[in-house]
Design a protein around this motif. Structure first.
Motif, PDB file in Angstrom:
ATOM      1  N   CYS A  93     -25.987   2.758  76.504  1.00 45.98           N
ATOM      2  CA  CYS A  93     -26.209   4.205  76.656  1.00 45.98           C
ATOM      3  C   CYS A  93     -27.141   4.496  77.827  1.00 45.98           C
ATOM      4  O   CYS A  93     -27.212   5.639  78.297  1.00 45.98           O
ATOM      5  CB  CYS A  93     -26.788   4.796  75.380  1.00 45.98           C
ATOM      6  SG  CYS A  93     -28.320   4.012  74.859  1.00 45.98           S
ATOM      7  N   GLY A  94     -27.900   3.464  78.293  1.00 46.38           N
ATOM      8  CA  GLY A  94     -28.876   3.728  79.352  1.00 46.38           C
ATOM      9  C   GLY A  94     -29.818   4.837  78.915  1.00 46.38           C
ATOM     10  O   GLY A  94     -30.142   4.966  77.725  1.00 46.38           O
ATOM     11  N   ASP A  95     -30.218   5.675  79.861  1.00 44.32           N
ATOM     12  CA  ASP A  95     -31.213   6.713  79.526  1.00 44.32           C
ATOM     13  C   ASP A  95     -30.563   8.017  79.027  1.00 44.32           C
ATOM     14  O   ASP A  95     -31.237   9.030  78.923  1.00 44.32           O
ATOM     15  CB  ASP A  95     -32.158   6.986  80.707  1.00 44.32           C
ATOM     16  CG  ASP A  95     -31.415   7.526  81.927  1.00 44.32           C
ATOM     17  OD1 ASP A  95     -30.179   7.729  81.854  1.00 44.32           O
ATOM     18  OD2 ASP A  95     -32.075   7.733  82.964  1.00 44.32           O
ATOM     19  N   PHE A  96     -29.239   7.966  78.714  1.00 49.27           N
ATOM     20  CA  PHE A  96     -28.585   9.112  78.052  1.00 49.27           C
ATOM     21  C   PHE A  96     -28.527  10.311  78.988  1.00 49.27           C
ATOM     22  O   PHE A  96     -28.331  11.436  78.558  1.00 49.27           O
ATOM     23  CB  PHE A  96     -29.403   9.456  76.785  1.00 49.27           C
ATOM     24  CG  PHE A  96     -28.734  10.297  75.748  1.00 49.27           C
ATOM     25  CD1 PHE A  96     -27.544   9.943  75.162  1.00 49.27           C
ATOM     26  CD2 PHE A  96     -29.343  11.466  75.297  1.00 49.27           C
ATOM     27  CE1 PHE A  96     -26.948  10.731  74.158  1.00 49.27           C
ATOM     28  CE2 PHE A  96     -28.772  12.260  74.296  1.00 49.27           C
ATOM     29  CZ  PHE A  96     -27.564  11.881  73.732  1.00 49.27           C
ATOM     30  N   PRO A 119     -35.392  -2.534  74.824  1.00 56.81           N
ATOM     31  CA  PRO A 119     -36.080  -1.838  73.717  1.00 56.81           C
ATOM     32  C   PRO A 119     -36.786  -0.555  74.152  1.00 56.81           C
ATOM     33  O   PRO A 119     -36.775   0.445  73.422  1.00 56.81           O
ATOM     34  CB  PRO A 119     -37.114  -2.864  73.219  1.00 56.81           C
ATOM     35  CG  PRO A 119     -36.740  -4.167  73.840  1.00 56.81           C
ATOM     36  CD  PRO A 119     -35.858  -3.908  75.023  1.00 56.81           C
ATOM     37  N   GLU A 120     -37.377  -0.572  75.356  1.00 60.49           N
ATOM     38  CA  GLU A 120     -38.115   0.616  75.833  1.00 60.49           C
ATOM     39  C   GLU A 120     -37.189   1.829  75.981  1.00 60.49           C
ATOM     40  O   GLU A 120     -37.590   2.954  75.708  1.00 60.49           O
ATOM     41  CB  GLU A 120     -38.782   0.332  77.194  1.00 60.49           C
ATOM     42  CG  GLU A 120     -40.031  -0.541  77.121  1.00 60.49           C
ATOM     43  CD  GLU A 120     -39.713  -2.033  77.150  1.00 60.49           C
ATOM     44  OE1 GLU A 120     -38.538  -2.414  76.923  1.00 60.49           O
ATOM     45  OE2 GLU A 120     -40.660  -2.819  77.373  1.00 60.49           O
ATOM     46  N   ILE A 121     -35.957   1.581  76.425  1.00 56.17           N
ATOM     47  CA  ILE A 121     -34.989   2.680  76.585  1.00 56.17           C
ATOM     48  C   ILE A 121     -34.681   3.283  75.219  1.00 56.17           C
ATOM     49  O   ILE A 121     -34.659   4.513  75.043  1.00 56.17           O
ATOM     50  CB  ILE A 121     -33.668   2.155  77.233  1.00 56.17           C
ATOM     51  CG1 ILE A 121     -33.897   1.808  78.702  1.00 56.17           C
ATOM     52  CG2 ILE A 121     -32.531   3.170  77.090  1.00 56.17           C
ATOM     53  CD1 ILE A 121     -32.640   1.418  79.469  1.00 56.17           C
ATOM     54  N   ILE A 122     -34.467   2.423  74.250  1.00 53.44           N
ATOM     55  CA  ILE A 122     -34.100   2.895  72.897  1.00 53.44           C
ATOM     56  C   ILE A 122     -35.252   3.688  72.283  1.00 53.44           C
ATOM     57  O   ILE A 122     -35.040   4.765  71.704  1.00 53.44           O
ATOM     58  CB  ILE A 122     -33.733   1.668  72.011  1.00 53.44           C
ATOM     59  CG1 ILE A 122     -32.475   1.001  72.579  1.00 53.44           C
ATOM     60  CG2 ILE A 122     -33.544   2.058  70.550  1.00 53.44           C
ATOM     61  CD1 ILE A 122     -31.289   1.922  72.788  1.00 53.44           C
ATOM     62  N   GLN A 132     -37.241   8.984  70.687  1.00 54.21           N
ATOM     63  CA  GLN A 132     -38.323   9.993  70.709  1.00 54.21           C
ATOM     64  C   GLN A 132     -37.812  11.326  71.240  1.00 54.21           C
ATOM     65  O   GLN A 132     -38.143  12.393  70.737  1.00 54.21           O
ATOM     66  CB  GLN A 132     -39.467   9.527  71.610  1.00 54.21           C
ATOM     67  CG  GLN A 132     -40.395   8.536  70.933  1.00 54.21           C
ATOM     68  CD  GLN A 132     -41.316   7.837  71.941  1.00 54.21           C
ATOM     69  OE1 GLN A 132     -41.203   8.007  73.146  1.00 54.21           O
ATOM     70  NE2 GLN A 132     -42.220   7.023  71.428  1.00 54.21           N
ATOM     71  N   LEU A 133     -36.965  11.274  72.255  1.00 50.59           N
ATOM     72  CA  LEU A 133     -36.541  12.506  72.933  1.00 50.59           C
ATOM     73  C   LEU A 133     -35.318  13.179  72.311  1.00 50.59           C
ATOM     74  O   LEU A 133     -35.219  14.412  72.298  1.00 50.59           O
ATOM     75  CB  LEU A 133     -36.226  12.225  74.411  1.00 50.59           C
ATOM     76  CG  LEU A 133     -37.383  11.830  75.315  1.00 50.59           C
ATOM     77  CD1 LEU A 133     -36.881  11.404  76.680  1.00 50.59           C
ATOM     78  CD2 LEU A 133     -38.354  13.007  75.469  1.00 50.59           C
ATOM     79  N   ALA A 191     -27.162  13.665  63.846  1.00 47.80           N
ATOM     80  CA  ALA A 191     -25.899  13.053  64.289  1.00 47.80           C
ATOM     81  C   ALA A 191     -26.086  12.035  65.406  1.00 47.80           C
ATOM     82  O   ALA A 191     -25.188  11.250  65.700  1.00 47.80           O
ATOM     83  CB  ALA A 191     -24.945  14.142  64.767  1.00 47.80           C
ATOM     84  N   VAL A 192     -27.260  12.041  66.019  1.00 47.92           N
ATOM     85  CA  VAL A 192     -27.492  11.197  67.209  1.00 47.92           C
ATOM     86  C   VAL A 192     -28.617  10.194  66.949  1.00 47.92           C
ATOM     87  O   VAL A 192     -29.727  10.581  66.559  1.00 47.92           O
ATOM     88  CB  VAL A 192     -27.883  12.082  68.423  1.00 47.92           C
ATOM     89  CG1 VAL A 192     -28.241  11.225  69.636  1.00 47.92           C
ATOM     90  CG2 VAL A 192     -26.748  13.036  68.765  1.00 47.92           C
ATOM     91  N   THR A 193     -28.307   8.916  67.161  1.00 47.77           N
ATOM     92  CA  THR A 193     -29.351   7.905  66.988  1.00 47.77           C
ATOM     93  C   THR A 193     -29.170   6.777  68.017  1.00 47.77           C
ATOM     94  O   THR A 193     -28.086   6.614  68.573  1.00 47.77           O
ATOM     95  CB  THR A 193     -29.340   7.351  65.544  1.00 47.77           C
ATOM     96  OG1 THR A 193     -30.448   6.495  65.378  1.00 47.77           O
ATOM     97  CG2 THR A 193     -28.080   6.564  65.234  1.00 47.77           C
ATOM     98  N   PHE A 194     -30.238   6.024  68.250  1.00 45.20           N
ATOM     99  CA  PHE A 194     -30.202   4.955  69.250  1.00 45.20           C
ATOM    100  C   PHE A 194     -30.678   3.647  68.624  1.00 45.20           C
ATOM    101  O   PHE A 194     -31.659   3.642  67.881  1.00 45.20           O
ATOM    102  CB  PHE A 194     -31.093   5.315  70.448  1.00 45.20           C
ATOM    103  CG  PHE A 194     -30.640   6.576  71.136  1.00 45.20           C
ATOM    104  CD1 PHE A 194     -29.710   6.524  72.163  1.00 45.20           C
ATOM    105  CD2 PHE A 194     -31.119   7.817  70.730  1.00 45.20           C
ATOM    106  CE1 PHE A 194     -29.269   7.687  72.772  1.00 45.20           C
ATOM    107  CE2 PHE A 194     -30.686   8.986  71.332  1.00 45.20           C
ATOM    108  CZ  PHE A 194     -29.757   8.921  72.363  1.00 45.20           C
ATOM    109  N   VAL A 195     -29.960   2.566  68.946  1.00 42.97           N
ATOM    110  CA  VAL A 195     -30.328   1.258  68.390  1.00 42.97           C
ATOM    111  C   VAL A 195     -30.392   0.210  69.490  1.00 42.97           C
ATOM    112  O   VAL A 195     -29.620   0.272  70.452  1.00 42.97           O
ATOM    113  CB  VAL A 195     -29.309   0.783  67.313  1.00 42.97           C
ATOM    114  CG1 VAL A 195     -29.345   1.672  66.089  1.00 42.97           C
ATOM    115  CG2 VAL A 195     -27.896   0.693  67.871  1.00 42.97           C
ATOM    116  N   GLU A 196     -31.325  -0.750  69.295  1.00 45.80           N
ATOM    117  CA  GLU A 196     -31.367  -1.870  70.217  1.00 45.80           C
ATOM    118  C   GLU A 196     -30.171  -2.762  69.899  1.00 45.80           C
ATOM    119  O   GLU A 196     -29.971  -3.131  68.738  1.00 45.80           O
ATOM    120  CB  GLU A 196     -32.687  -2.628  69.991  1.00 45.80           C
ATOM    121  CG  GLU A 196     -33.086  -3.490  71.145  1.00 45.80           C
ATOM    122  CD  GLU A 196     -34.367  -4.264  70.834  1.00 45.80           C
ATOM    123  OE1 GLU A 196     -35.336  -3.660  70.309  1.00 45.80           O
ATOM    124  OE2 GLU A 196     -34.371  -5.473  71.113  1.00 45.80           O
TER     125      GLU A 196
END
Ligand SMILES: C[S@@+](CC[C@H](N)C(=O)[O-])C[C@H]1O[C@@H](n2cnc3c(N)ncnc32)[C@H](O)[C@@H]1O
Length: 251
Positions: free
Chosen positions: A96-99, A121-124, A129-130, A135-140
């Motif tokens: 996803c990169g920085d979305f 991990p830092e990107i996720i 946080q942002l 409906a939207v989530t981010f995973v390593e």
């Protein structure tokens, strides 16, 4: 060599060409130094270094010039056709990169579920946080070797261009063993008789690839979205495949 110098003189003039020749060893040293991250032992460390140093050198997106709002305009406008035609309600966008561009797309196109995955991990952490919501989530996630979550579609944009042949092959095996039905993936269709052909790299480096050519030999896609070609190396497409099309070619 002589031809290169002559071309340079025609393009930049004598003075600039002379400067280039004199400073060549120093510029070569800087280039090598900048690419020192390729000596790091694993892909996670290399892509983390790329992220931390903004190696792809873009002011708008740490995911590079291919992830800007402008360059993704056509993709964002055509993606809803794919979602409707193939009845897609849930998406794994990995990496996803920085979305950067996807946040705009999702603001206009509501999904039941969107999972963004990335190896850094830092990107996720920052994306959660942002942008995290119901409906939207981010995973390593390492798409080469970790289980891919259940979704209707996986978007894998501007990623295989950074993988070695072995890692591309392992990713394809991983995708074929996943519960996901469709893959929408970046492809560069090399021009006929062009100088370009596929070549192998160390994961973390970069080159364009034509998935229909050797050694990948992908079949014709179900659907294709043309993207803007920021490197002018061939026409860039997001190509859609059904898993059953890819299972037979994985090696
Ligand atoms: C050029 S960016 C593209 C991001 C996004 N697809 C887009 O279109 O903006 C490539 C991304 O791939 C991620 N990446 C590299 N190897 C990965 C892997 N094995 N699994 C998941 N993400 C990976 C990098 O951290 C980086 O964020």
């Amino acid at each position: 060599m002589i031809k290169k110098i002559t071309n340079n003189i025609t393009k930049y003039g004598y003075f600039e060409t002379l400067k280039k020749i004199i400073f060549y060893p120093y510029n070569f040293y800087l280039y090598k130094k900048k690419r020192n991250f390729l000596n790091l032992k694993n892909a996670k460390d290399r892509f983390t270094e790329i992220y931390k140093t903004n190696y792809w050198n873009n002011e708008e997106s740490v995911s590079g010039p291919g992830s800007t709002i402008e360059i993704t305009e056509n993709l964002r406008s055509k993606l809803p056709i794919v979602l409707k035609k193939y009845n897609i309600n849930t998406i794994l966008d990995a990496p996803c990169g920085d979305f950067n561009w996807m946040k705009l797309f999702l603001a206009d196109n509501k999904l039941t579920k969107y999972i963004g995955g990335d190896i850094v991990p830092e990107i996720i952490k920052k994306n959660n946080q942002l942008y995290k919501n119901n409906a939207v989530t981010f995973v390593e996630l390492d798409i080469i070797k970790e289980s891919l979550p259940e979704c209707d579609l996986m978007i894998c944009r501007d990623c295989l261009i950074h993988f070695s042949y072995k890692d591309i092959s392992n990713f394809l095996k991983n995708f074929c063993n996943s519960p996901i039905k469709y893959l929408l993936v970046t492809n560069f269709r090399f021009k006929n008789n062009s100088h370009s052909s596929n070549r192998d790299i160390i994961t973390g480096d970069h080159r364009v690839i034509d998935l229909m050519a050797k050694p990948f030999n992908f079949p014709s896609p179900l659907f294709s979205i043309k993207e803007k070609d920021e490197q002018n190396l061939g026409s860039v497409h997001m190509e859609l495949f059904d898993k059953s099309q890819l299972s037979s070619i994985k090696n």
